[in-house]
Design an enzyme around this catalytic site. Structure first.
Site, PDB file in Angstrom:
ATOM      1  N   PHE A 143     -16.888  -4.026  -6.105  1.00 35.13           N
ATOM      2  CA  PHE A 143     -15.709  -4.900  -6.075  1.00 35.13           C
ATOM      3  C   PHE A 143     -15.148  -4.807  -4.659  1.00 35.13           C
ATOM      4  O   PHE A 143     -14.670  -3.748  -4.238  1.00 35.13           O
ATOM      5  CB  PHE A 143     -14.727  -4.348  -7.107  1.00 35.13           C
ATOM      6  CG  PHE A 143     -13.386  -4.993  -7.227  1.00 35.13           C
ATOM      7  CD1 PHE A 143     -13.196  -6.090  -8.076  1.00 35.13           C
ATOM      8  CD2 PHE A 143     -12.277  -4.480  -6.567  1.00 35.13           C
ATOM      9  CE1 PHE A 143     -11.936  -6.654  -8.245  1.00 35.13           C
ATOM     10  CE2 PHE A 143     -11.015  -5.035  -6.730  1.00 35.13           C
ATOM     11  CZ  PHE A 143     -10.842  -6.125  -7.571  1.00 35.13           C
ATOM     12  N   PRO A 188      -8.981  -3.554   5.969  1.00 33.04           N
ATOM     13  CA  PRO A 188      -8.020  -2.853   6.829  1.00 33.04           C
ATOM     14  C   PRO A 188      -6.742  -3.714   6.894  1.00 33.04           C
ATOM     15  O   PRO A 188      -6.825  -4.903   7.221  1.00 33.04           O
ATOM     16  CB  PRO A 188      -8.728  -2.815   8.192  1.00 33.04           C
ATOM     17  CG  PRO A 188     -10.197  -2.972   7.868  1.00 33.04           C
ATOM     18  CD  PRO A 188     -10.266  -3.822   6.644  1.00 33.04           C
ATOM     19  N   GLY A 214      -4.534  -3.637   1.561  1.00 30.42           N
ATOM     20  CA  GLY A 214      -4.891  -2.791   0.424  1.00 30.42           C
ATOM     21  C   GLY A 214      -3.882  -2.997  -0.684  1.00 30.42           C
ATOM     22  O   GLY A 214      -4.138  -3.698  -1.667  1.00 30.42           O
ATOM     23  N   ILE A 269     -15.210   0.529  -0.077  1.00 32.03           N
ATOM     24  CA  ILE A 269     -15.813  -0.156  -1.224  1.00 32.03           C
ATOM     25  C   ILE A 269     -16.727   0.799  -2.013  1.00 32.03           C
ATOM     26  O   ILE A 269     -17.789   1.220  -1.528  1.00 32.03           O
ATOM     27  CB  ILE A 269     -16.583  -1.427  -0.771  1.00 32.03           C
ATOM     28  CG1 ILE A 269     -15.632  -2.340   0.025  1.00 32.03           C
ATOM     29  CG2 ILE A 269     -17.201  -2.152  -1.963  1.00 32.03           C
ATOM     30  CD1 ILE A 269     -14.317  -2.697  -0.680  1.00 32.03           C
ATOM     31  N   GLU A 273      -6.898   1.391  -7.043  1.00 37.83           N
ATOM     32  CA  GLU A 273      -6.482   0.435  -8.085  1.00 37.83           C
ATOM     33  C   GLU A 273      -4.959   0.348  -8.153  1.00 37.83           C
ATOM     34  O   GLU A 273      -4.364   0.218  -9.221  1.00 37.83           O
ATOM     35  CB  GLU A 273      -7.137   0.769  -9.427  1.00 37.83           C
ATOM     36  CG  GLU A 273      -8.667   0.789  -9.277  1.00 37.83           C
ATOM     37  CD  GLU A 273      -9.445   0.573 -10.554  1.00 37.83           C
ATOM     38  OE1 GLU A 273      -8.867   0.082 -11.528  1.00 37.83           O
ATOM     39  OE2 GLU A 273     -10.644   0.891 -10.550  1.00 37.83           O
TER      40      GLU A 273
HETATM   41  C1  LIG Z   1     -12.362   6.532  -2.520  1.00 33.71           C
HETATM   42  C2  LIG Z   1     -11.788   5.148  -2.574  1.00 33.71           C
HETATM   43  C3  LIG Z   1     -12.423   4.175  -3.325  1.00 33.71           C
HETATM   44  C4  LIG Z   1     -11.947   2.862  -3.314  1.00 33.71           C
HETATM   45  N1  LIG Z   1     -12.662   1.881  -3.953  1.00 33.71           N
HETATM   46  C5  LIG Z   1     -12.326   0.573  -3.758  1.00 33.71           C
HETATM   47  C6  LIG Z   1     -13.173  -0.483  -4.237  1.00 33.71           C
HETATM   48  O1  LIG Z   1     -14.211  -0.252  -4.874  1.00 33.71           O
HETATM   49  N2  LIG Z   1     -12.819  -1.756  -3.959  1.00 33.71           N
HETATM   50  C7  LIG Z   1     -11.702  -2.076  -3.267  1.00 33.71           C
HETATM   51  O2  LIG Z   1     -11.451  -3.265  -3.058  1.00 33.71           O
HETATM   52  N3  LIG Z   1     -10.863  -1.095  -2.813  1.00 33.71           N
HETATM   53  C8  LIG Z   1     -11.158   0.214  -3.031  1.00 33.71           C
HETATM   54  N4  LIG Z   1     -10.346   1.215  -2.547  1.00 33.71           N
HETATM   55  C9  LIG Z   1      -9.139   0.851  -1.816  1.00 33.71           C
HETATM   56  C10 LIG Z   1      -7.849   1.237  -2.517  1.00 33.71           C
HETATM   57  O3  LIG Z   1      -7.620   0.425  -3.639  1.00 33.71           O
HETATM   58  C11 LIG Z   1      -6.719   1.160  -1.465  1.00 33.71           C
HETATM   59  O4  LIG Z   1      -6.948   2.213  -0.540  1.00 33.71           O
HETATM   60  C12 LIG Z   1      -5.346   1.274  -2.080  1.00 33.71           C
HETATM   61  O5  LIG Z   1      -5.040   0.127  -2.844  1.00 33.71           O
HETATM   62  C13 LIG Z   1      -4.247   1.464  -1.017  1.00 33.71           C
HETATM   63  O6  LIG Z   1      -4.359   0.524  -0.007  1.00 33.71           O
HETATM   64  P1  LIG Z   1      -4.384   1.016   1.519  1.00 33.71           P
HETATM   65  O7  LIG Z   1      -5.378   2.077   1.664  1.00 33.71           O
HETATM   66  O8  LIG Z   1      -4.505  -0.193   2.376  1.00 33.71           O
HETATM   67  O9  LIG Z   1      -2.962   1.697   1.751  1.00 33.71           O
HETATM   68  P2  LIG Z   1      -1.586   0.976   2.083  1.00 33.71           P
HETATM   69  O10 LIG Z   1      -1.425  -0.234   1.246  1.00 33.71           O
HETATM   70  O11 LIG Z   1      -1.481   0.805   3.568  1.00 33.71           O
HETATM   71  O12 LIG Z   1      -0.550   2.075   1.612  1.00 33.71           O
HETATM   72  C14 LIG Z   1      -0.034   3.109   2.448  1.00 33.71           C
HETATM   73  C15 LIG Z   1       1.248   3.616   1.803  1.00 33.71           C
HETATM   74  O13 LIG Z   1       2.242   2.574   1.829  1.00 33.71           O
HETATM   75  C16 LIG Z   1       2.715   2.333   0.502  1.00 33.71           C
HETATM   76  N5  LIG Z   1       3.020   0.920   0.353  1.00 33.71           N
HETATM   77  C17 LIG Z   1       2.229  -0.141   0.678  1.00 33.71           C
HETATM   78  N6  LIG Z   1       2.853  -1.290   0.378  1.00 33.71           N
HETATM   79  C18 LIG Z   1       4.055  -0.963  -0.149  1.00 33.71           C
HETATM   80  C19 LIG Z   1       5.169  -1.710  -0.645  1.00 33.71           C
HETATM   81  N7  LIG Z   1       5.147  -3.039  -0.679  1.00 33.71           N
HETATM   82  N8  LIG Z   1       6.240  -1.032  -1.089  1.00 33.71           N
HETATM   83  C20 LIG Z   1       6.256   0.329  -1.089  1.00 33.71           C
HETATM   84  N9  LIG Z   1       5.251   1.089  -0.620  1.00 33.71           N
HETATM   85  C21 LIG Z   1       4.159   0.452  -0.172  1.00 33.71           C
HETATM   86  C22 LIG Z   1       1.560   2.769  -0.412  1.00 33.71           C
HETATM   87  O14 LIG Z   1       2.013   3.057  -1.712  1.00 33.71           O
HETATM   88  C23 LIG Z   1       1.076   3.993   0.336  1.00 33.71           C
HETATM   89  O15 LIG Z   1       1.883   5.098   0.037  1.00 33.71           O
HETATM   90  C24 LIG Z   1     -10.773   2.548  -2.601  1.00 33.71           C
HETATM   91  C25 LIG Z   1     -10.104   3.543  -1.877  1.00 33.71           C
HETATM   92  C26 LIG Z   1     -10.608   4.830  -1.845  1.00 33.71           C
HETATM   93  C27 LIG Z   1      -9.891   5.855  -1.011  1.00 33.71           C
END
Ligand SMILES: Cc1cc2nc3c(=O)[nH]c(=O)nc-3n(C[C@H](O)[C@H](O)[C@H](O)COP(=O)(O)OP(=O)(O)OC[C@H]3O[C@@H](n4cnc5c(N)ncnc54)[C@H](O)[C@@H]3O)c2cc1C
Length: 385
Positions: free
Chosen positions: A123, A128, A131, A157, A365
């Site tokens: 998925f 970058p 998320g 991913i 998720e």
């Molecule tokens: C091991 C692993 C497996 C994964 N697998 C998948 C996958 O298969 N497919 C896929 O698509 N993704 C995948 N992900 C991605 C994952 O879903 C994202 O890392 C996650 O949703 C957080 O997004 P980000 O890393 O961009 O962090 P950010 O969104 O930048 O978050 C950083 C911090 O800011 C906070 N924050 C962000 N926006 C807000 C807001 N509006 N209000 C308050 N706080 C906020 C967050 O809660 C967090 O504390 C995976 C990640 C990991 C680490």
């Protein structure tokens, strides 16, 4: 009603329980040290139908509903979380996009191969800078004759290094009031222009692999647009993720149960100055907090799955369950390390792995903050209706 009767489901659950306890648990250390699920375990999981337990029977899956899915997830949570990851994307976030939004032709082309484990699907939503807020994704899909051409980069991913199919979310036009302008495409991994990066080095969940995936000038035929609808992407992602949150909550409960069981076994036998540490009331208090969290989490997961199935709540409940259960599992794992004292910090003991494994559950998720936003805004929207 589920396609699987309660009697048949009890047999499946028993098989999974035995598989986890007798086949996978003795290999946890090997999985951690080699950063891989051994081939023979993978084969057994395939033979048991675990790559397609949540895929409908007409497409070759076991056809379990969400209430049954969470019971399996609680079993999977009891061991290294990498096991579940191996088939988690086929049954969950990637597979459910096809099940709920694919055309009959798309389902016929892919679902049986996913259910049999012949193909692993990933998925690909996160990028970058996009998320928590996937609406901000920048991967582009541009029409070129009858085809679409994709350009962009995805990160984190799951299963990307072994994927045969990417379920890729891409922007077809700038967001406007009529829709989000996000589509979802089925992109075979061997399509020219698809490049999978090196495996990420992660904190935990060894044996579960993630990587960046770049798409440069990737040509996808019109038949690869999920549902034939260039605006279905955002809804497909949100639907898949909401269901996935109930599953992750159940996984967290399974892991918390394991951390509790390890803690009780240790506290009952380890001694200090000749006294079993389990006789100290402060240690008992930690066990009590762990047990209370596990019981509350399990009840919440089961009720949330039922309310999801009946259609009563497919948004607030899943987020509340994921928020509560993953935070609870984090606390329970932390207490497990505490109860084990210095030994809890050593690689030799399962609680050290559990402590690292569960950290991810609060991030992917939808982070805990995002779950709170979904719950809070959902309540306010409901009050204004
Ligand atoms: C091991 C692993 C497996 C994964 N697998 C998948 C996958 O298969 N497919 C896929 O698509 N993704 C995948 N992900 C991605 C994952 O879903 C994202 O890392 C996650 O949703 C957080 O997004 P980000 O890393 O961009 O962090 P950010 O969104 O930048 O978050 C950083 C911090 O800011 C906070 N924050 C962000 N926006 C807000 C807001 N509006 N209000 C308050 N706080 C906020 C967050 O809660 C967090 O504390 C995976 C990640 C990991 C680490």
């Amino acid at each position: 009603m589920s396609a699987v009767t309660p009697e048949s489901f009890q047999m499946i659950l028993k098989l999974v329980h035995d598989f986890v306890r007798t086949k996978v648990m003795p290999r946890e250390r090997e999985i951690m040290d080699t950063d891989a699920i051994p081939d023979d375990l993978r084969r057994q999981a395939t033979e048991m139908g675990l790559f397609g337990y949540a895929i409908p029977q007409e497409w070759g899956g076991l056809g379990l509903d969400l209430a049954q899915d969470v019971e399996l997830a609680m079993e999977f949570g009891y061991t290294a979380l990498a096991l579940r990851s191996m088939f988690g994307t086929n049954n969950g976030i990637a597979g459910q996009v096809l099940v709920n939004f694919g055309t009959d032709e798309q389902k016929a082309q892919w679902l049986e191969r996913l259910a049999s484990g012949e193909v692993v699907a990933s998925f690909a939503l996160t990028e970058p800078g996009a998320g928590s807020n996937p609406a901000g994704l920048r991967t582009k899909a541009v029409r070129d004759g009858g085809d679409w051409v994709l350009d962009g980069e995805k990160c984190f991913i799951t299963n990307a290094p072994i994927a045969g199919l990417f379920v890729v979310f891409a922007r077809t036009r700038p967001a406007d009031e009529s829709g989000t302008g996000i589509a979802v495409f089925l992109v075979p991994a061997d399509t020219p222009g698809v490049q999978v990066g090196v495996k990420d080095k992660k904190m935990g969940q060894e044996g579960a692999w993630t990587a960046n995936v770049a798409f440069s000038g990737v040509r996808v035929r019109a038949a690869g647009l999920v549902g034939g609808d260039a605006d279905a992407g955002y809804r497909a992602a949100m639907t898949s993720l909401a269901r996935g949150r109930v599953h992750i909550a159940a996984l967290a409960v399974g892991t918390a149960q394991r951390a509790l069981d390890e803690s009780v076994a240790y506290a009952a036998t380890a001694t200090q100055g000749g006294t079993p540490i389990g006789d100290f009331q402060l240690v008992q208090a930690m066990l009590a907090d762990q047990q209370t969290g596990v019981l509350a989490g399990r009840a919440l997961v089961r009720e949330t799955a039922q309310r999801y199935l009946s259609g009563e709540d497919r948004r607030i409940g899943p987020s509340a369950a994921k928020l509560y259960c993953t935070e609870m599992a984090g606390r329970v794992a932390d207490l497990a390390v505490q109860i084990h004292g210095g030994s809890g910090y050593l690689r030799e003991l399962p609680v050290e792995r559990i402590y690292r494994d569960v950290r991810l559950l609060r991030l992917y998720e939808g982070t805990s903050e995002i779950q709170r936003l979904i719950i809070g805004s959902g309540l306010i929207r409901g009050a204004r209706r």
